[in-house]
Design a protein around this motif. Structure first.
Motif, PDB file in Angstrom:
ATOM      1  N   LEU A  18      46.085  47.928  37.123  1.00  0.00           N
ATOM      2  CA  LEU A  18      45.098  48.910  37.532  1.00  0.00           C
ATOM      3  C   LEU A  18      44.296  48.303  38.676  1.00  0.00           C
ATOM      4  O   LEU A  18      43.374  47.532  38.466  1.00  0.00           O
ATOM      5  CB  LEU A  18      44.173  49.267  36.369  1.00  0.00           C
ATOM      6  CG  LEU A  18      43.050  50.239  36.681  1.00  0.00           C
ATOM      7  CD1 LEU A  18      43.619  51.595  37.088  1.00  0.00           C
ATOM      8  CD2 LEU A  18      42.134  50.381  35.497  1.00  0.00           C
ATOM      9  N   VAL A  19      44.704  48.590  39.883  1.00  0.00           N
ATOM     10  CA  VAL A  19      44.021  48.045  41.057  1.00  0.00           C
ATOM     11  C   VAL A  19      43.413  49.219  41.809  1.00  0.00           C
ATOM     12  O   VAL A  19      44.016  49.785  42.701  1.00  0.00           O
ATOM     13  CB  VAL A  19      44.990  47.252  41.954  1.00  0.00           C
ATOM     14  CG1 VAL A  19      44.238  46.650  43.119  1.00  0.00           C
ATOM     15  CG2 VAL A  19      45.687  46.175  41.151  1.00  0.00           C
ATOM     16  N   ALA A  20      42.215  49.590  41.403  1.00  0.00           N
ATOM     17  CA  ALA A  20      41.548  50.737  42.013  1.00  0.00           C
ATOM     18  C   ALA A  20      40.518  50.296  43.044  1.00  0.00           C
ATOM     19  O   ALA A  20      39.835  51.125  43.609  1.00  0.00           O
ATOM     20  CB  ALA A  20      40.880  51.573  40.939  1.00  0.00           C
ATOM     21  N   TYR A  21      40.395  48.994  43.254  1.00  0.00           N
ATOM     22  CA  TYR A  21      39.440  48.493  44.222  1.00  0.00           C
ATOM     23  C   TYR A  21      40.034  47.289  44.935  1.00  0.00           C
ATOM     24  O   TYR A  21      41.011  46.705  44.486  1.00  0.00           O
ATOM     25  CB  TYR A  21      38.113  48.127  43.566  1.00  0.00           C
ATOM     26  CG  TYR A  21      38.242  47.113  42.450  1.00  0.00           C
ATOM     27  CD1 TYR A  21      38.207  45.756  42.716  1.00  0.00           C
ATOM     28  CD2 TYR A  21      38.396  47.520  41.142  1.00  0.00           C
ATOM     29  CE1 TYR A  21      38.322  44.828  41.704  1.00  0.00           C
ATOM     30  CE2 TYR A  21      38.514  46.598  40.116  1.00  0.00           C
ATOM     31  CZ  TYR A  21      38.476  45.257  40.401  1.00  0.00           C
ATOM     32  OH  TYR A  21      38.592  44.336  39.407  1.00  0.00           O
ATOM     33  N   ALA A  22      39.444  46.913  46.049  1.00  0.00           N
ATOM     34  CA  ALA A  22      39.900  45.764  46.827  1.00  0.00           C
ATOM     35  C   ALA A  22      38.689  44.977  47.310  1.00  0.00           C
ATOM     36  O   ALA A  22      37.606  45.534  47.481  1.00  0.00           O
ATOM     37  CB  ALA A  22      40.725  46.232  48.020  1.00  0.00           C
ATOM     38  N   TYR A  23      38.888  43.701  47.540  1.00  0.00           N
ATOM     39  CA  TYR A  23      37.808  42.840  48.012  1.00  0.00           C
ATOM     40  C   TYR A  23      37.623  43.010  49.514  1.00  0.00           C
ATOM     41  O   TYR A  23      38.574  42.952  50.278  1.00  0.00           O
ATOM     42  CB  TYR A  23      38.105  41.381  47.675  1.00  0.00           C
ATOM     43  CG  TYR A  23      37.040  40.437  48.152  1.00  0.00           C
ATOM     44  CD1 TYR A  23      35.804  40.406  47.525  1.00  0.00           C
ATOM     45  CD2 TYR A  23      37.258  39.596  49.227  1.00  0.00           C
ATOM     46  CE1 TYR A  23      34.802  39.548  47.969  1.00  0.00           C
ATOM     47  CE2 TYR A  23      36.275  38.734  49.681  1.00  0.00           C
ATOM     48  CZ  TYR A  23      35.048  38.718  49.039  1.00  0.00           C
ATOM     49  OH  TYR A  23      34.067  37.882  49.477  1.00  0.00           O
ATOM     50  N   ASP A  24      36.398  43.246  49.942  1.00  0.00           N
ATOM     51  CA  ASP A  24      36.061  43.372  51.354  1.00  0.00           C
ATOM     52  C   ASP A  24      35.299  42.108  51.754  1.00  0.00           C
ATOM     53  O   ASP A  24      34.156  41.907  51.341  1.00  0.00           O
ATOM     54  CB  ASP A  24      35.201  44.607  51.583  1.00  0.00           C
ATOM     55  CG  ASP A  24      34.892  44.854  53.044  1.00  0.00           C
ATOM     56  OD1 ASP A  24      34.950  43.899  53.850  1.00  0.00           O
ATOM     57  OD2 ASP A  24      34.580  46.004  53.390  1.00  0.00           O
ATOM     58  N   ALA A  47      37.018  51.021  32.403  1.00  0.00           N
ATOM     59  CA  ALA A  47      38.467  50.826  32.266  1.00  0.00           C
ATOM     60  C   ALA A  47      38.870  49.377  32.506  1.00  0.00           C
ATOM     61  O   ALA A  47      39.764  48.860  31.844  1.00  0.00           O
ATOM     62  CB  ALA A  47      39.202  51.736  33.229  1.00  0.00           C
ATOM     63  N   THR A  48      38.231  48.712  33.461  1.00  0.00           N
ATOM     64  CA  THR A  48      38.636  47.357  33.807  1.00  0.00           C
ATOM     65  C   THR A  48      37.782  46.278  33.166  1.00  0.00           C
ATOM     66  O   THR A  48      38.205  45.142  33.058  1.00  0.00           O
ATOM     67  CB  THR A  48      38.596  47.135  35.336  1.00  0.00           C
ATOM     68  OG1 THR A  48      37.262  47.350  35.792  1.00  0.00           O
ATOM     69  CG2 THR A  48      39.547  48.057  36.046  1.00  0.00           C
ATOM     70  N   GLY A  49      36.582  46.625  32.759  1.00  0.00           N
ATOM     71  CA  GLY A  49      35.714  45.660  32.116  1.00  0.00           C
ATOM     72  C   GLY A  49      34.829  44.897  33.079  1.00  0.00           C
ATOM     73  O   GLY A  49      33.721  44.555  32.760  1.00  0.00           O
TER      74      GLY A  49
END
Length: 63
Positions: A18-24, A47-49
């Motif tokens: 579940l990769v709904a975000y990315a590091y900027d 969902a990811t904690g």
């Protein structure tokens, strides 16, 4: 004779991806695909904690 715990040990199941975000790196935080900070999405956090980042100390989960 095998140890008692081996009767109950199960192989670890892989976690669902579940990769709904990315590091900027410019903002030094995790962002959603629409550019908002990942911390603003409560459903994602549930969902990811957590949304650990690469910024700051590697020993803290809330950098």
């Amino acid at each position: 004779m095998k140890p008692f715990a081996w009767n109950y040990a199960r192989p670890a199941e892989p976690a669902p991806a579940l990769v709904a975000y990315a590091y900027d790196s410019a903002l030094q935080l995790n962002v959603l695909p629409d550019g908002r900070p990942a911390i603003s999405d409560r459903a994602l956090l549930a969902a990811t904690g957590t949304t650990t980042s690469k910024a700051g100390s590697a020993t803290h989960f809330d950098d």
